[in-house]
Design a protein around this motif. Structure first.
Motif, PDB file in Angstrom:
ATOM      1  N   GLU A   1      17.737   1.242  -0.203  1.00 40.02           N
ATOM      2  CA  GLU A   1      18.280   0.875   1.119  1.00 40.02           C
ATOM      3  C   GLU A   1      17.517   1.598   2.233  1.00 40.02           C
ATOM      4  O   GLU A   1      17.206   1.012   3.272  1.00 40.02           O
ATOM      5  N   VAL A   2      17.219   2.880   1.984  1.00 40.19           N
ATOM      6  CA  VAL A   2      16.489   3.646   3.005  1.00 40.19           C
ATOM      7  C   VAL A   2      15.074   3.087   3.165  1.00 40.19           C
ATOM      8  O   VAL A   2      14.584   2.911   4.286  1.00 40.19           O
ATOM      9  N   VAL A   3      14.428   2.783   2.044  1.00 35.55           N
ATOM     10  CA  VAL A   3      13.058   2.249   2.113  1.00 35.55           C
ATOM     11  C   VAL A   3      13.060   0.918   2.884  1.00 35.55           C
ATOM     12  O   VAL A   3      12.201   0.669   3.735  1.00 35.55           O
ATOM     13  N   GLN A   4      14.039   0.076   2.597  1.00 34.05           N
ATOM     14  CA  GLN A   4      14.138  -1.198   3.315  1.00 34.05           C
ATOM     15  C   GLN A   4      14.298  -0.946   4.815  1.00 34.05           C
ATOM     16  O   GLN A   4      13.656  -1.588   5.646  1.00 34.05           O
TER      17      GLN A   4
ATOM     18  N   MET B   1      12.609  -6.542  -6.607  1.00 33.95           N
ATOM     19  CA  MET B   1      13.643  -7.224  -5.812  1.00 33.95           C
ATOM     20  C   MET B   1      13.663  -6.711  -4.375  1.00 33.95           C
ATOM     21  O   MET B   1      13.943  -7.459  -3.440  1.00 33.95           O
ATOM     22  N   LEU B   2      13.350  -5.429  -4.209  1.00 40.37           N
ATOM     23  CA  LEU B   2      13.358  -4.867  -2.849  1.00 40.37           C
ATOM     24  C   LEU B   2      12.311  -5.574  -1.996  1.00 40.37           C
ATOM     25  O   LEU B   2      12.583  -5.973  -0.868  1.00 40.37           O
TER      26      LEU B   2
ATOM     27  N   LYS C   1       0.821  -1.216   0.000  1.00 41.70           N
ATOM     28  CA  LYS C   1       0.000   0.000   0.000  1.00 41.70           C
ATOM     29  C   LYS C   1       0.858   1.271   0.000  1.00 41.70           C
ATOM     30  O   LYS C   1       0.502   2.250  -0.643  1.00 41.70           O
ATOM     31  N   TYR C   2       1.968   1.246   0.711  1.00 42.05           N
ATOM     32  CA  TYR C   2       2.681   2.512   0.941  1.00 42.05           C
ATOM     33  C   TYR C   2       4.131   2.543   0.454  1.00 42.05           C
ATOM     34  O   TYR C   2       4.789   3.576   0.582  1.00 42.05           O
ATOM     35  N   SER C   3       4.642   1.450  -0.077  1.00 42.09           N
ATOM     36  CA  SER C   3       6.054   1.478  -0.493  1.00 42.09           C
ATOM     37  C   SER C   3       6.267   2.477  -1.629  1.00 42.09           C
ATOM     38  O   SER C   3       7.333   3.096  -1.725  1.00 42.09           O
ATOM     39  N   ARG C   4       5.263   2.674  -2.454  1.00 44.26           N
ATOM     40  CA  ARG C   4       5.434   3.575  -3.603  1.00 44.26           C
ATOM     41  C   ARG C   4       5.604   5.031  -3.155  1.00 44.26           C
ATOM     42  O   ARG C   4       6.535   5.703  -3.598  1.00 44.26           O
TER      43      ARG C   4
ATOM     44  N   MET D   1      10.775  -9.129   2.331  1.00 43.66           N
ATOM     45  CA  MET D   1       9.898 -10.193   2.836  1.00 43.66           C
ATOM     46  C   MET D   1      10.725 -11.387   3.328  1.00 43.66           C
ATOM     47  O   MET D   1      10.398 -12.013   4.332  1.00 43.66           O
ATOM     48  N   GLN D   2      11.818 -11.656   2.609  1.00 39.10           N
ATOM     49  CA  GLN D   2      12.696 -12.756   3.027  1.00 39.10           C
ATOM     50  C   GLN D   2      13.279 -12.449   4.415  1.00 39.10           C
ATOM     51  O   GLN D   2      13.317 -13.317   5.288  1.00 39.10           O
TER      52      GLN D   2
END
Lengths: 187, 262
Positions: free
Chosen positions: A51-54, B55-56, A30-33, B61-62
């Motif tokens: 990397e920041v989003v992760q 891929m992100l 829903k919000y990653s974009r 999720m992994q």
């Protein structure tokens, strides 16, 4: 709203406390974009932006208990967290310094929607905000962008634009007032 | 001012001034800042639309699934209970157990000491009486601690770390006193102690100093304030600062932990 009266987002965040991976996936989808769009605009490069989003979503997963639905809506809280992390990357803050500050400023930040705010879907919200910011005069818009996307202070913006400090403060203040009034008028 | 604060454009001195004001617990300004954060957050929607790679999502999720499998200690194992609440319950259980154990130990030592006193010389009796008096004092302290913890009118307060990396502290605060506890509390710097302050509700009133001490070598902190200020109901928050040994009449450093009376 769910049975307890919580918003759908708050209900999903609550499920994270029970290690519910599917709730996490729904929030990501829903919000990653919007989070990625914001972070990419700040850091300008797709690799560091991812990397920041992760990092932001892992923070959400590991610290979901820090989000208190009674103290404000979820998305502005998430966006505030994402902006701060992206600006930290931009300023090359050390990991340790970031960890320290994340424990306090970001995760405990309270974001409260004003009374005039109503629930809108993300698409309509984006259209409304873009339209209102597009109506600002170019100086106001430029000063606000430098502040929001580059994290510059009043003094730094004044130096970059070669304008008096008082003028820059007025542009930002008046621009945000116009944005607020516009949001009030259109809800 | 609030929007500039939320936007992060205030210069350091302006920001510090508003931070200090917010630390006093001004509800009106806290609400204004929270609403300003909302307004500023809306600017995110002006960023050009873009999406992360698939891929992100796969990586993320992994990572999350692997954390679930390994039941990471960073997450609460108790479903539905926030981490801070689990920590609070654990801390209270710990101090309750500690109090009960200490009381039991003190009673045992007291009984053994009394038996020894009966069979001693006068000099030895005087020394033993001093030992007994110290034990009685300890027993009184433990009873006081138990009385505070079991007072039904006492309220639990979570003291959150302020710009330091440290665990939350838990306080039980009632008419009979205050018991404050924490685990893995960072040691204050040399010749310094952690000092407790009562922040009055009255606007402009100065923080009231209370006891000060250092955590033990394992980072355990236990403060028992037997005589809280008159009218605990007039206190709006508890705060902890780092002060020179012996404590200070007024705070001389930034707040390390703070918790509002709800």
């Amino acid at each position: 709203m769910d049975e307890s009266g919580a918003s759908p987002d708050a209900a999903l965040v609550r499920l994270l406390l029970q290690n519910d991976v599917s709730a996490f996936e729904k929030l990501y989808d829903k919000y990653s974009r919007i989070v990625y769009s914001l972070v990419l605009r700040i850091v300008q490069q797709s690799g560091p932006a991812e990397e920041v989003v992760q990092d932001v979503f892992l923070q959400l997963w590991r610290n979901s208990a820090r989000y208190d639905a009674s103290r404000g809506p979820f998305v502005p809280w998430l966006l505030t967290l994402a902006r701060n992390r992206a600006l930290d990357t931009l300023r090359l803050k050390s990991e340790r310094q970031r960890r320290l500050e994340n424990q306090t400023d970001e995760l405990y930040s309270v974001v409260v929607a004003p009374q005039y705010e109503k629930d809108l879907d993300e698409k309509r919200r984006a259209e409304r905000v873009r339209s209102l910011v597009g109506e600002l005069n170019p100086q106001q818009k430029r000063a606000i962008e430098l502040a929001y996307f580059q994290g510059l202070s009043h003094s730094e913006i004044a130096a970059q634009l070669k304008e008096p400090l008082g003028t820059v403060k007025s542009w930002i203040r008046n621009g945000l007032i116009r944005l607020r009034e516009g949001l009030q008028a259109t809800t | 001012m609030y929007e500039a604060y939320a936007l992060g454009t205030l210069d350091a001195s302006e920001r510090a001034a508003l931070d200090a004001h917010l630390a006093t617990g001004c509800a009106e300004c806290a609400k204004a800042v929270a609403e300003a954060r909302w307004l500023v957050s809306q600017l995110a929607y002006t960023a050009p639309d873009a999406g992360p790679s698939d891929m992100l999502k796969g990586r993320l999720m992994q990572r999350v699934r692997s954390e679930v499998r390994s039941a990471s200690p960073e997450r609460s194992a108790t479903p539905g209970i926030p981490d801070w609440l689990s920590a609070g319950i654990a801390a209270l259980l710990l101090i309750t157990f500690y109090s009960a154990w200490t009381a039991y130990r003190a009673k045992e030592v007291l009984r053994a000491s009394n038996e020894r006193v009966a069979a001693l010389t006068q000099e030895q009796r005087d020394a033993a009486r001093q030992e007994v008096a110290a034990m009685e004092e300890q027993l009184v302290a433990v009873r006081r601690e138990n009385a505070i913890l079991t007072d039904p009118s006492a309220v639990k307060i979570m003291l959150m770390p302020q710009k330091i990396q440290a665990p939350e502290l838990v306080a039980m605060c009632g008419k009979r006193g205050v018991v404050l506890t924490g685990q893995k509390v960072p040691m204050p710097s040399a010749n310094h102690v952690l000092q407790l302050w009562f922040i009055p509700k009255t606007p402009g009133a100065k923080p009231m100093p209370s006891m000060s001490l250092r955590p033990d070598s394992s980072g355990r902190l236990l403060m028992v304030v037997a005589h809280p200020p008159d009218g605990v109901g007039e206190i709006k928050a508890l705060a902890i600062t780092e002060e020179p040994e012996g404590g200070s009449p007024q705070p001389t450093s930034a707040i390390r932990w703070m918790g509002a009376m709800s």
